[in-house]
Design a protein around this motif. Structure first.
Motif, PDB file in Angstrom:
ATOM      1  N   MET A  73       0.592  -1.343   0.151  1.00 16.33           N
ATOM      2  CA  MET A  73       0.251  -0.221  -0.349  1.00 16.33           C
ATOM      3  C   MET A  73       1.119   1.408  -0.313  1.00 16.33           C
ATOM      4  O   MET A  73       0.127   2.398  -0.260  1.00 16.33           O
ATOM      5  N   ASP A  74       2.331   1.274   0.161  1.00 20.35           N
ATOM      6  CA  ASP A  74       3.084   2.233  -0.276  1.00 20.35           C
ATOM      7  C   ASP A  74       2.432   3.159   0.874  1.00 20.35           C
ATOM      8  O   ASP A  74       3.276   4.242   1.200  1.00 20.35           O
ATOM      9  N   ALA A 111      -2.414   9.509   4.768  1.00 21.83           N
ATOM     10  CA  ALA A 111      -3.476   7.988   4.030  1.00 21.83           C
ATOM     11  C   ALA A 111      -4.575   7.643   4.885  1.00 21.83           C
ATOM     12  O   ALA A 111      -4.325   8.092   5.851  1.00 21.83           O
ATOM     13  N   SER A 170      -3.572   9.634   0.166  1.00 27.52           N
ATOM     14  CA  SER A 170      -4.337   8.749  -1.217  1.00 27.52           C
ATOM     15  C   SER A 170      -5.311   8.472  -0.196  1.00 27.52           C
ATOM     16  O   SER A 170      -5.498   7.754   1.271  1.00 27.52           O
ATOM     17  N   TRP A 220      -6.867   4.310   1.059  1.00 27.91           N
ATOM     18  CA  TRP A 220      -7.766   3.137   0.201  1.00 27.91           C
ATOM     19  C   TRP A 220      -8.382   2.313   0.619  1.00 27.91           C
ATOM     20  O   TRP A 220      -8.897   2.884   1.570  1.00 27.91           O
ATOM     21  N   GLN A 274      -8.758   6.370  -9.220  1.00 30.49           N
ATOM     22  CA  GLN A 274      -8.514   5.400  -8.969  1.00 30.49           C
ATOM     23  C   GLN A 274      -6.618   5.318  -9.447  1.00 30.49           C
ATOM     24  O   GLN A 274      -7.087   5.074 -10.792  1.00 30.49           O
ATOM     25  N   THR A 275      -6.247   4.210  -8.953  1.00 30.62           N
ATOM     26  CA  THR A 275      -4.535   4.837  -9.187  1.00 30.62           C
ATOM     27  C   THR A 275      -4.609   2.818  -9.490  1.00 30.62           C
ATOM     28  O   THR A 275      -3.877   2.731 -10.551  1.00 30.62           O
ATOM     29  N   SER A 295      -5.523  -0.592  -8.237  1.00 28.44           N
ATOM     30  CA  SER A 295      -5.988  -1.566  -7.424  1.00 28.44           C
ATOM     31  C   SER A 295      -5.216  -2.774  -7.420  1.00 28.44           C
ATOM     32  O   SER A 295      -4.192  -3.957  -8.173  1.00 28.44           O
ATOM     33  N   GLY A 318      -8.545  -4.259  -2.927  1.00 26.13           N
ATOM     34  CA  GLY A 318      -7.726  -2.418  -1.886  1.00 26.13           C
ATOM     35  C   GLY A 318      -7.900  -1.868  -3.621  1.00 26.13           C
ATOM     36  O   GLY A 318      -7.537  -2.144  -4.474  1.00 26.13           O
ATOM     37  N   CYS A 332      -6.604   2.180  -4.931  1.00 25.17           N
ATOM     38  CA  CYS A 332      -6.169   3.296  -4.008  1.00 25.17           C
ATOM     39  C   CYS A 332      -6.459   4.624  -5.132  1.00 25.17           C
ATOM     40  O   CYS A 332      -6.531   4.759  -5.699  1.00 25.17           O
TER      41      CYS A 332
END
Length: 142
Positions: free
Chosen positions: A19-20, A63, A91, A93, A121-122, A124, A132, A134
């Motif tokens: 998830m960065d 986030a 972001s 999630w 959305q960037t 999935s 998830g 993002c």
């Protein structure tokens, strides 16, 4: 249908990396309930070295971890509310039960709701028994 909480989860998965989420960030968690996968929340807390903030915070966050099920209400409103404390480069999630499990949210509804809420959305990814997505503010390509 299978309950998302009953899905098998690999405890060794590095959810934070997927998830960065990195140490030093501030993360808020919304919509947690008994069916949520606590291993994901715990992994993020372990990476951060701090607990996840709840809905009562007024702190700016990097986030938001938003647990959402089909019967949780209007997703557009949920995304707008989740973005209230989100920093400019932050972001959301959005975690929804995976396809074939109770509470699944249609991907088309996610895309449409995100767009109306001013987000895109960037990516999935599957996170155990959850899907998830993002989401970032419309102008950000994080």
């Amino acid at each position: 249908m299978v309950d998302a909480s009953e899905a098998t989860v690999d405890k060794g998965t590095d959810w934070a990396a997927m998830m960065d989420i990195v140490k030093g960030q501030v993360v808020q968690e919304l919509g947690w309930d008994e069916d949520a996968d606590s291993s994901i929340s715990e992994a993020l807390e372990n990476e951060l070295g701090d607990p996840l903030l709840d809905e009562e915070t007024d702190e700016v966050v990097d986030a938001v971890l938003l647990w959402w099920r089909d019967d949780d209400g209007d997703l557009i409103d949920g995304l707008v509310d989740a973005g209230r404390n989100l920093g400019d480069d932050g972001s959301i999630w959005l975690l929804t039960p995976a396809a074939g499990t109770a509470g699944t949210v249609d991907p088309g509804e996610i895309a449409e709701s995100a767009q109306v809420a001013g987000m895109v959305q960037t990516r999935s990814t599957r996170l155990g028994g959850w899907q998830g997505a993002c989401l970032v503010a419309g102008g950000n390509k994080r």
